[in-house]
Design a protein around this motif. Structure first.
Motif, PDB file in Angstrom:
ATOM      1  N   ALA A 194     -46.330  18.479 -26.675  1.00 30.53           N
ATOM      2  CA  ALA A 194     -45.508  17.377 -26.175  1.00 30.53           C
ATOM      3  C   ALA A 194     -44.301  17.899 -25.411  1.00 30.53           C
ATOM      4  O   ALA A 194     -43.914  17.337 -24.373  1.00 30.53           O
ATOM      5  N   VAL A 195     -43.697  18.989 -25.899  1.00 34.32           N
ATOM      6  CA  VAL A 195     -42.565  19.593 -25.190  1.00 34.32           C
ATOM      7  C   VAL A 195     -43.033  20.195 -23.875  1.00 34.32           C
ATOM      8  O   VAL A 195     -42.386  20.026 -22.823  1.00 34.32           O
ATOM      9  N   ALA A 196     -44.157  20.885 -23.893  1.00 33.16           N
ATOM     10  CA  ALA A 196     -44.697  21.483 -22.663  1.00 33.16           C
ATOM     11  C   ALA A 196     -45.005  20.413 -21.622  1.00 33.16           C
ATOM     12  O   ALA A 196     -44.815  20.629 -20.414  1.00 33.16           O
ATOM     13  N   ASP A 197     -45.461  19.254 -22.079  1.00 29.92           N
ATOM     14  CA  ASP A 197     -45.747  18.147 -21.163  1.00 29.92           C
ATOM     15  C   ASP A 197     -44.474  17.678 -20.460  1.00 29.92           C
ATOM     16  O   ASP A 197     -44.475  17.428 -19.243  1.00 29.92           O
ATOM     17  N   LEU A 198     -43.381  17.562 -21.225  1.00 27.24           N
ATOM     18  CA  LEU A 198     -42.108  17.172 -20.612  1.00 27.24           C
ATOM     19  C   LEU A 198     -41.632  18.214 -19.607  1.00 27.24           C
ATOM     20  O   LEU A 198     -41.182  17.876 -18.504  1.00 27.24           O
ATOM     21  N   VAL A 199     -41.726  19.481 -19.980  1.00 24.23           N
ATOM     22  CA  VAL A 199     -41.301  20.557 -19.079  1.00 24.23           C
ATOM     23  C   VAL A 199     -42.108  20.500 -17.784  1.00 24.23           C
ATOM     24  O   VAL A 199     -41.555  20.620 -16.680  1.00 24.23           O
ATOM     25  N   GLU A 200     -43.420  20.318 -17.907  1.00 28.10           N
ATOM     26  CA  GLU A 200     -44.286  20.277 -16.724  1.00 28.10           C
ATOM     27  C   GLU A 200     -43.900  19.128 -15.795  1.00 28.10           C
ATOM     28  O   GLU A 200     -43.853  19.293 -14.571  1.00 28.10           O
ATOM     29  N   LYS A 201     -43.621  17.978 -16.368  1.00 27.04           N
ATOM     30  CA  LYS A 201     -43.259  16.824 -15.544  1.00 27.04           C
ATOM     31  C   LYS A 201     -41.915  17.038 -14.858  1.00 27.04           C
ATOM     32  O   LYS A 201     -41.732  16.655 -13.691  1.00 27.04           O
TER      33      LYS A 201
END
Length: 263
Positions: A194-201
């Protein structure tokens, strides 16, 4: 970008792709925010913030908890200058998070209490495991959480902040989500994703634009509506002149991916 890591006395610092990562690394004491740790954390934030390849910064805790707050063992029998310095550095830490151009994300598991809860509230975004819990329990030991109340009250509002501050009771992750203390709650096994998803966005957008927007957000959020518009209309006008803004607009009109230059 290749992974790069640095180990300090109380924190671990690394870069992984577009993310700068800081791990509070005193797990045997639940990562207390000692004076030394806070000073190292400020330095790490400033270093990562100056790195143009870092597009977001993640703060997390090693071991069973995010952070249990200040290190009470160093707060016994000290003189006033020590306490003043401790809370000066704590304030500098929280304000540094807001000054950085990159979004700072709290990755929370276990407990985040007192100054640890303050750190979560001060971060721009927060993602919590479903077993995370939050509290400002200073009232129970005779030391009111006065500095934690600053970002806490701004994040969750007066009545909810006062309930946490006056009772010192823990709230669970779902309550923290409902109250606005965190952005997302996920099963513990999905926290990293979930954190990686935010970083990617975040990394998909222009770093210049993200930095402009973050700075303007904190400048306008405490202003009345008229002064907020006075500020933000000027910010948008100047932002429109940026090469990345022109590239983004043209890419949208031409139905292609933008190529960001950070200028």
């Amino acid at each position: 970008m290749a992974a790069i890591s640095t180990d300090l006395e109380t924190i671990l610092v690394s870069r992984e792709g577009p993310a700068g990562r800081i791990t509070l690394n005193r797990p045997e004491k639940r990562n207390p925010l000692s004076l030394e740790l806070m000073e190292e954390l400020i330095g790490a934030l400033e270093t990562l913030g100056a790195d143009a390849e870092v597009r977001a910064i993640v703060i997390e805790g090693a071991g069973p908890a995010f952070s249990a707050g200040h290190d009470l063992s160093e707060m016994v029998g000290r003189d006033l200058p020590f306490y003043q310095r401790l809370f000066d550095v704590c304030t500098e830490l929280m304000e540094t998070i807001h000054r950085l151009p990159q979004p700072v994300i709290a990755k929370v598991h276990g407990v985040a209490t007192a100054a640890g809860c303050q750190l979560v509230a001060a971060c721009d975004l927060a993602v919590a495991a479903d077993d995370a819990r939050f509290a400002t329990p200073g009232v129970k030991i005779g030391l009111f959480c006065s500095t934690p109340m600053v970002p806490l009250s701004r994040a969750i509002g007066r009545k909810r902040a006062l309930e946490m501050l006056l009772t010192g009771e823990l709230i669970d992750a779902r309550t923290a989500l409902d109250w606005g203390l965190v952005n997302r709650v996920v099963p513990a096994g999905q926290l990293e994703g979930a954190v990686a998803d935010l970083v990617e966005k975040i990394a998909a957008s222009s770093p210049l634009t993200v930095g402009i927007g973050k700075e303007a957000f904190y400048e306008q959020v405490e202003l009345d509506e008229h002064r907020a518009y006075d500020l933000t209309k000027s910010v948008m006008a100047m932002n429109s002149l940026a090469a990345d803004a022109q590239e983004g607009i043209c890419a949208f009109l031409e139905k292609r991916r933008p190529s960001w230059k950070g200028e």
